[in-house]
Design a protein around this motif. Structure first.
Motif, PDB file in Angstrom:
ATOM      1  N   ASN A 102      -0.570   2.568  -7.259  1.00  0.00           N
ATOM      2  CA  ASN A 102      -1.165   1.953  -6.081  1.00  0.00           C
ATOM      3  C   ASN A 102      -2.452   1.206  -6.427  1.00  0.00           C
ATOM      4  OD1 ASN A 102      -0.869   1.459  -3.281  1.00  0.00           O
ATOM      5  ND2 ASN A 102      -2.388   3.032  -2.799  1.00  0.00           N
ATOM      6  N   LYS A 103      -3.224   1.767  -7.331  1.00  0.00           N
ATOM      7  CA  LYS A 103      -4.441   1.083  -7.773  1.00  0.00           C
ATOM      8  C   LYS A 103      -4.103  -0.237  -8.464  1.00  0.00           C
ATOM      9  CE  LYS A 103      -7.340   5.205  -8.424  1.00  0.00           C
ATOM     10  NZ  LYS A 103      -8.045   6.054  -9.435  1.00  0.00           N
ATOM     11  N   GLN A 104      -3.077  -0.207  -9.293  1.00  0.00           N
ATOM     12  CA  GLN A 104      -2.677  -1.425  -9.995  1.00  0.00           C
ATOM     13  C   GLN A 104      -2.171  -2.489  -9.018  1.00  0.00           C
ATOM     14  OE1 GLN A 104      -0.151  -0.600 -13.539  1.00  0.00           O
ATOM     15  NE2 GLN A 104      -0.709   1.538 -13.212  1.00  0.00           N
ATOM     16  N   LEU A 105      -1.444  -2.048  -8.000  1.00  0.00           N
ATOM     17  CA  LEU A 105      -0.910  -2.984  -7.016  1.00  0.00           C
ATOM     18  C   LEU A 105      -2.010  -3.602  -6.158  1.00  0.00           C
ATOM     19  CD1 LEU A 105       2.166  -0.886  -5.855  1.00  0.00           C
ATOM     20  CD2 LEU A 105       2.302  -3.164  -6.894  1.00  0.00           C
ATOM     21  N   ASN A 106      -3.136  -2.933  -6.054  1.00  0.00           N
ATOM     22  CA  ASN A 106      -4.212  -3.389  -5.179  1.00  0.00           C
ATOM     23  C   ASN A 106      -5.504  -3.668  -5.941  1.00  0.00           C
ATOM     24  OD1 ASN A 106      -3.087  -3.107  -2.268  1.00  0.00           O
ATOM     25  ND2 ASN A 106      -2.452  -1.226  -3.304  1.00  0.00           N
ATOM     26  N   ASP A 141       0.861  -1.189   0.000  1.00  0.00           N
ATOM     27  CA  ASP A 141       0.000   0.000   0.000  1.00  0.00           C
ATOM     28  C   ASP A 141       0.891   1.231   0.000  1.00  0.00           C
ATOM     29  OD1 ASP A 141      -1.939   1.919   0.220  1.00  0.00           O
ATOM     30  OD2 ASP A 141      -2.650   1.293   2.201  1.00  0.00           O
ATOM     31  N   LEU A 142       0.811   2.024  -1.047  1.00  0.00           N
ATOM     32  CA  LEU A 142       1.679   3.188  -1.193  1.00  0.00           C
ATOM     33  C   LEU A 142       1.111   4.453  -0.554  1.00  0.00           C
ATOM     34  CD1 LEU A 142       2.748   2.792  -4.956  1.00  0.00           C
ATOM     35  CD2 LEU A 142       3.764   1.737  -2.915  1.00  0.00           C
ATOM     36  N   GLU A 143      -0.141   4.435  -0.134  1.00  0.00           N
ATOM     37  CA  GLU A 143      -0.781   5.646   0.375  1.00  0.00           C
ATOM     38  C   GLU A 143      -0.077   6.156   1.627  1.00  0.00           C
ATOM     39  OE1 GLU A 143      -2.255   8.535  -0.228  1.00  0.00           O
ATOM     40  OE2 GLU A 143      -3.985   7.461  -1.065  1.00  0.00           O
ATOM     41  N   VAL A 144      -0.014   7.497   1.769  1.00  0.00           N
ATOM     42  CA  VAL A 144       0.601   8.121   2.939  1.00  0.00           C
ATOM     43  C   VAL A 144      -0.262   9.287   3.414  1.00  0.00           C
ATOM     44  CG1 VAL A 144       3.008   7.536   2.463  1.00  0.00           C
ATOM     45  CG2 VAL A 144       2.015   9.589   1.434  1.00  0.00           C
ATOM     46  N   GLY A 199      -6.243   9.621  -0.209  1.00  0.00           N
ATOM     47  CA  GLY A 199      -6.314  10.563  -1.317  1.00  0.00           C
ATOM     48  C   GLY A 199      -5.119  11.485  -1.469  1.00  0.00           C
ATOM     49  N   PHE A 200      -4.142  11.381  -0.555  1.00  0.00           N
ATOM     50  CA  PHE A 200      -2.977  12.269  -0.647  1.00  0.00           C
ATOM     51  C   PHE A 200      -2.213  12.034  -1.947  1.00  0.00           C
ATOM     52  CE2 PHE A 200       1.447  13.488   0.126  1.00  0.00           C
ATOM     53  CZ  PHE A 200       1.291  14.748   0.676  1.00  0.00           C
ATOM     54  N   LEU A 201      -2.007  10.778  -2.302  1.00  0.00           N
ATOM     55  CA  LEU A 201      -1.283  10.495  -3.547  1.00  0.00           C
ATOM     56  C   LEU A 201      -2.046  11.013  -4.759  1.00  0.00           C
ATOM     57  CD1 LEU A 201       0.155   6.893  -3.015  1.00  0.00           C
ATOM     58  CD2 LEU A 201       1.320   9.088  -2.748  1.00  0.00           C
ATOM     59  N   ALA A 202      -3.351  10.814  -4.781  1.00  0.00           N
ATOM     60  CA  ALA A 202      -4.149  11.273  -5.916  1.00  0.00           C
ATOM     61  C   ALA A 202      -4.076  12.784  -6.053  1.00  0.00           C
ATOM     62  CB  ALA A 202      -5.598  10.827  -5.751  1.00  0.00           C
ATOM     63  N   ASP A 203      -3.996  13.491  -4.938  1.00  0.00           N
ATOM     64  CA  ASP A 203      -3.941  14.955  -4.970  1.00  0.00           C
ATOM     65  C   ASP A 203      -2.592  15.485  -5.423  1.00  0.00           C
ATOM     66  OD1 ASP A 203      -6.538  15.092  -4.089  1.00  0.00           O
ATOM     67  OD2 ASP A 203      -6.023  15.499  -1.984  1.00  0.00           O
ATOM     68  N   HIS A 204      -1.517  14.758  -5.116  1.00  0.00           N
ATOM     69  CA  HIS A 204      -0.181  15.319  -5.339  1.00  0.00           C
ATOM     70  C   HIS A 204       0.738  14.467  -6.209  1.00  0.00           C
ATOM     71  CE1 HIS A 204      -1.040  18.412  -2.358  1.00  0.00           C
ATOM     72  NE2 HIS A 204      -1.470  17.459  -1.551  1.00  0.00           N
ATOM     73  N   PHE A 205       0.462  13.174  -6.313  1.00  0.00           N
ATOM     74  CA  PHE A 205       1.321  12.274  -7.086  1.00  0.00           C
ATOM     75  C   PHE A 205       0.446  11.298  -7.867  1.00  0.00           C
ATOM     76  CE2 PHE A 205       3.491  13.360  -3.084  1.00  0.00           C
ATOM     77  CZ  PHE A 205       4.618  14.009  -3.575  1.00  0.00           C
ATOM     78  N   GLY A 206      -0.096  11.797  -8.958  1.00  0.00           N
ATOM     79  CA  GLY A 206      -1.033  10.989  -9.732  1.00  0.00           C
ATOM     80  C   GLY A 206      -0.441   9.679 -10.220  1.00  0.00           C
TER      81      GLY A 206
END
Length: 219
Positions: A83-87, A63-66, A70-77
């Motif tokens: 992360n979606k592909q991994l999960n 899980d790459l989320e930090v 939604g933090f990754l979606a907001d700043h690191f698309g």
């Protein structure tokens, strides 16, 4: 400088003093481990010497989320997409050909962390993800990171402040935040993105595992 050596390893025997963009180097390192450093028995022993005993989980999830959902979606698309592909598929436990090593018994006199979690790709032994957690003492890590990697991009967010360094596809995040008891907390996260993509390519459609019927929750 002491923290810089402790964190990034100035041990000439390992040949691992590899600094970042600010010093003209090309990989993020942690205790001698860089993007191209495969885990082996000697390096595991060295990690245990520095971080204490380990807990191991094979076929781990990733899980790459930090920081917050939604933090990754907001700043690191790109990381959010990865992360979606991994999960995928969602709402299922997706296991990978990867090993999680967790350290919780770290000598506070040596390093400021209270927990370190490292994930390595089983096919290559290379690191995929690092999360290192510290309390108030973690504030002292920032000058060492800036000395090694140069000026960071800053991302303020509700509840904290994150600084970001980039090396190719890989990223290092240093986050300062406060917990529910208003105590200062600090987190270092390293995404070895190229290694993550390489693992996904190796796994293909057949490399990821869903839990067997016998391990599914009865609820």
């Amino acid at each position: 400088m002491l923290l810089l050596c402790l964190l990034m390893s100035c041990d000439s025997k390992e040949g691992a003093y590899e600094s970042g963009k600010g010093a003209g180097n090309s990989t993020f390192t942690f205790l001698g481990l860089g993007a191209d450093t495969p885990l082996n028995d000697a390096r595991r022993d060295r990690l245990k010497e520095r971080l204490g005993s380990e807990a191991m989980v094979r076929r781990t999830t990733i899980d790459l989320e930090v920081n917050r959902p939604g933090f990754l979606a907001d700043h690191f698309g790109d990381l959010a997409d990865l992360n979606k592909q991994l999960n995928w598929p969602p709402r299922e436990r997706v296991e990978h050909a990867a090993t999680l090593l967790t350290y919780r018994y770290i000598d506070a006199a040596e390093l400021p962390f209270d927990k370190v979690a490292l994930i390595f790709a089983d096919p290559t032994g290379r690191p995929l993800l690092l999360n290192a957690y510290a309390g108030a003492a973690g504030e002292a890590l920032l000058p060492s990171l800036e000395e090694k990697y140069g000026v960071a991009r800053e991302i303020p967010w509700e509840g904290g402040h994150t600084r970001v360094w980039t090396q190719g596809e890989d990223r290092l995040l240093f986050t300062a935040w406060r917990d529910q008891y208003d105590r200062p907390r600090h987190t270092i996260t390293i995404y070895y993105t190229a290694n993550l993509k390489a693992l996904m390519a190796i796994e293909g459609d057949g490399g990821k595992e869903k839990p067997s019927e016998g391990r599914k929750s009865i609820f």
